[in-house]
Scaffold this active site. Structure first.
Site, PDB file in Angstrom:
ATOM      1  N   ARG A   1       0.752  -1.272  -0.101  1.00  0.00           N
ATOM      2  CA  ARG A   1      -0.013   0.115  -0.156  1.00  0.00           C
ATOM      3  C   ARG A   1       0.888   1.280  -0.063  1.00  0.00           C
ATOM      4  O   ARG A   1       0.486   2.274  -0.573  1.00  0.00           O
ATOM      5  CB  ARG A   1      -0.909   0.061   1.067  1.00  0.00           C
ATOM      6  CG  ARG A   1      -2.032  -0.642   0.963  1.00  0.00           C
ATOM      7  CD  ARG A   1      -2.864  -0.629   2.277  1.00  0.00           C
ATOM      8  NE  ARG A   1      -2.302  -0.984   3.517  1.00  0.00           N
ATOM      9  CZ  ARG A   1      -2.933  -0.874   4.752  1.00  0.00           C
ATOM     10  NH1 ARG A   1      -4.041  -0.339   4.921  1.00  0.00           N
ATOM     11  NH2 ARG A   1      -2.282  -1.052   5.972  1.00  0.00           N
TER      12      ARG A   1
ATOM     13  N   GLU B   1      -1.103 -23.039   6.212  1.00  0.00           N
ATOM     14  CA  GLU B   1      -0.287 -23.614   7.577  1.00  0.00           C
ATOM     15  C   GLU B   1      -0.252 -22.431   8.584  1.00  0.00           C
ATOM     16  O   GLU B   1      -0.485 -22.422   9.900  1.00  0.00           O
ATOM     17  CB  GLU B   1       0.729 -24.145   7.264  1.00  0.00           C
ATOM     18  CG  GLU B   1       1.414 -24.823   8.525  1.00  0.00           C
ATOM     19  CD  GLU B   1       0.578 -25.949   9.147  1.00  0.00           C
ATOM     20  OE1 GLU B   1       0.174 -25.657  10.215  1.00  0.00           O
ATOM     21  OE2 GLU B   1       0.435 -27.085   8.499  1.00  0.00           O
TER      22      GLU B   1
ATOM     23  N   GLY C   1       0.764 -19.873  14.064  1.00  0.00           N
ATOM     24  CA  GLY C   1       2.171 -19.702  13.515  1.00  0.00           C
ATOM     25  C   GLY C   1       2.943 -20.842  12.919  1.00  0.00           C
ATOM     26  O   GLY C   1       2.737 -21.254  12.052  1.00  0.00           O
TER      27      GLY C   1
ATOM     28  N   ASP D   1      -9.781 -13.691  17.564  1.00  0.00           N
ATOM     29  CA  ASP D   1      -8.640 -14.281  16.743  1.00  0.00           C
ATOM     30  C   ASP D   1      -8.844 -15.746  17.094  1.00  0.00           C
ATOM     31  O   ASP D   1      -8.546 -16.685  16.079  1.00  0.00           O
ATOM     32  CB  ASP D   1      -7.307 -13.690  17.470  1.00  0.00           C
ATOM     33  CG  ASP D   1      -6.175 -14.518  16.782  1.00  0.00           C
ATOM     34  OD1 ASP D   1      -5.935 -14.009  15.485  1.00  0.00           O
ATOM     35  OD2 ASP D   1      -5.544 -15.165  17.440  1.00  0.00           O
TER      36      ASP D   1
ATOM     37  N   LYS E   1      -9.582 -18.999  14.496  1.00  0.00           N
ATOM     38  CA  LYS E   1      -8.725 -20.168  14.360  1.00  0.00           C
ATOM     39  C   LYS E   1      -9.469 -21.677  14.670  1.00  0.00           C
ATOM     40  O   LYS E   1      -9.171 -22.714  13.799  1.00  0.00           O
ATOM     41  CB  LYS E   1      -7.538 -20.194  15.242  1.00  0.00           C
ATOM     42  CG  LYS E   1      -6.576 -19.145  14.612  1.00  0.00           C
ATOM     43  CD  LYS E   1      -5.522 -18.738  15.730  1.00  0.00           C
ATOM     44  CE  LYS E   1      -4.627 -17.503  15.064  1.00  0.00           C
ATOM     45  NZ  LYS E   1      -3.704 -17.238  16.454  1.00  0.00           N
TER      46      LYS E   1
ATOM     47  N   GLY F   1       4.376 -14.192  15.434  1.00  0.00           N
ATOM     48  CA  GLY F   1       5.739 -13.348  15.137  1.00  0.00           C
ATOM     49  C   GLY F   1       6.005 -13.247  13.781  1.00  0.00           C
ATOM     50  O   GLY F   1       5.668 -14.354  12.941  1.00  0.00           O
TER      51      GLY F   1
END
Length: 429
Positions: free
Chosen positions: A47, A130, A135, A202, A206, A305
């Site tokens: 962006r 995945e 993570g 969140d 998942k 992360g």
């Protein structure tokens, strides 16, 4: 070995995207050997083109992601933009132009996974994700492939590192919720607006993805029952410790005993210190899978992360690239069971209820009668009184969530009950 490189379009170049680009560059030779052909970063859609991105050729930067996908030479797209749009349209555009997709977009997959899988199948392309759950932990592929011949009955896990860090600090230091959140924010674990994490959105996204894979049925985000952990208090942790437990925000996915339905939920719960999930500290994730033949399996590691998530993305890139060379596709959506998702009221578990009551004779009998009238059996009761007020902690045997909700509603109407301080489920026993 093929010498012509497979060309990759990177959609998004934030924390994760920049790590993906870095690893693709620094590990280029290894990736070539593992895939059987070179992979080349052919374009990076962003962006803000003026931002300096170390290690990335400025000539690769573009603000027109659609044109990048349509230019005719892209083999694989890596989508790390996040959110619903423009990610959904870009992924669909990629499939329409013969491009396989690797995505880390949990929100989009939880909401529109079925449509995206259908588009991938229609155009004969791969959709791998995945990195969308937990993570760097290899979880989606083992459940989708390694356990494909087994029957998964239950999945229970910590799938959000921010909330686990906060609850771990509250448990280990005695800090209150706000104090632990402030520390998580200062260390970069929590966003400036932590709502998606602490309110369970969140984790619920998942959970929807994992439930679909585990039970071979379509589970959308709206199907997942969700409670956040902002009301968890130091008093709750004190009660948990007296029971030999700690508190975690858990995603719990279960197949009904008769196999005719499934449930999917996210909420804080007390779990025994003897359970493997109880020892998961800091911002780590862990998922406990119970399968019919394989038994109990635990997957553990960093759940967020830039580098850990990029590791999962690159693992998918290698798999999709190999499929491309073999002119094949990997496993797509498996939703053949078409099992309904039962409401939260059908869930059966134990409960820990803390009540503020009047400290006078007959209160305990009144409370016990209310539980009995709603078919909820009491396991233990602990009462502590002072200056005309008392705290009453009730731990139940297993009961349906609907029965417990009816009990709590009735308790609130009693003159002797001044308030329901907390309600928490007890899991993992």
């Amino acid at each position: 070995m093929r010498t012509r490189p497979l060309k990759v379009a990177l959609l998004g170049c934030g924390v994760v995207g920049s790590e993906v680009a870095r690893i693709m560059t620094t590990h280029a030779d290894d990736l070539t050997q593992r895939i059987g052909a070179p992979v080349e970063l052919a374009g990076v859609a962003v962006r803000r083109p003026s931002k300096i991105r170390e290690g990335i050729d400025p000539a690769l930067i573009t603000t027109d992601a659609t044109a990048l996908l349509k230019r005719g030479d892209i083999d694989i797209a890596i989508e790390v933009i996040g959110g619903i749009e423009p990610a959904r349209t870009l992924i669909t555009t990629a499939f329409e132009h013969g491009i396989s997709v690797v995505s880390a977009n949990k929100a989009l997959l939880a909401q529109d996974g079925a449509a995206l899988h259908a588009a991938a199948e229609q155009h004969g392309r791969d959709l791998y994700y995945e990195a969308a759950v937990a993570g760097a932990i290899p979880l989606v592929r083992p459940m989708r492939e390694s356990l494909a011949g087994d029957k998964i009955n239950r999945v229970m896990g910590i799938v959000n590192g921010t909330t686990n860090f906060i609850l771990d600090k509250m448990d280990s230091t005695g800090a209150g919720y706000q104090e632990a959140l402030d520390e998580a924010t200062a260390l970069g674990y929590a966003e400036a607006d932590p709502t998606a994490d602490v309110e369970g959105y969140d984790a619920a996204a998942k959970a929807a993805i994992l439930a679909g894979i585990a039970f071979h049925t379509r589970v959308r985000l709206d199907d997942v029952y969700r409670e956040g952990m902002t009301e968890v208090s130091a008093a709750d942790f004190a009660s948990a410790k007296r029971m030999g437990c700690t508190i975690k925000l858990l995603a719990i996915l279960e197949r009904a005993a008769d196999g005719e339905s499934v449930t999917a939920r996210v909420h804080p719960a007390m779990i025994p210190l003897s359970h493997p999930l109880a020892s998961v500290r800091e911002a780590y994730n862990a998922v406990f899978v119970e399968a019919e033949a394989a038994g109990r399996l635990m997957f553990y590691g960093p759940g967020a992360g830039g580098a850990p998530t990029a590791s999962a993305v690159l693992g998918d890139l290698v798999a999709v690239a190999r499929n491309k060379l073999a002119e094949a596709t990997g496993p797509g959506e498996s939703a053949y069971t078409q099992l309904p998702v039962s409401p939260m009221g059908d869930v059966v578990t134990r409960y820990h209820i803390s009540l503020d009551v009047a400290d006078k004779p007959g209160v305990l009998a009144q409370v016990a009668t209310t539980f009995a009238e709603h078919g909820v059996s009491i396991d233990t009761v602990r009462q502590q009184g002072k200056d005309g007020e008392a705290s009453l902690v009730v731990v139940t045997h297993r009961a349906a969530d609907a029965a417990l909700s009816g009990t709590v509603e009735a308790l609130r109407k009693l003159d002797t009950v001044r308030g329901v301080a907390s309600i928490m489920r007890v899991e993992g026993e």
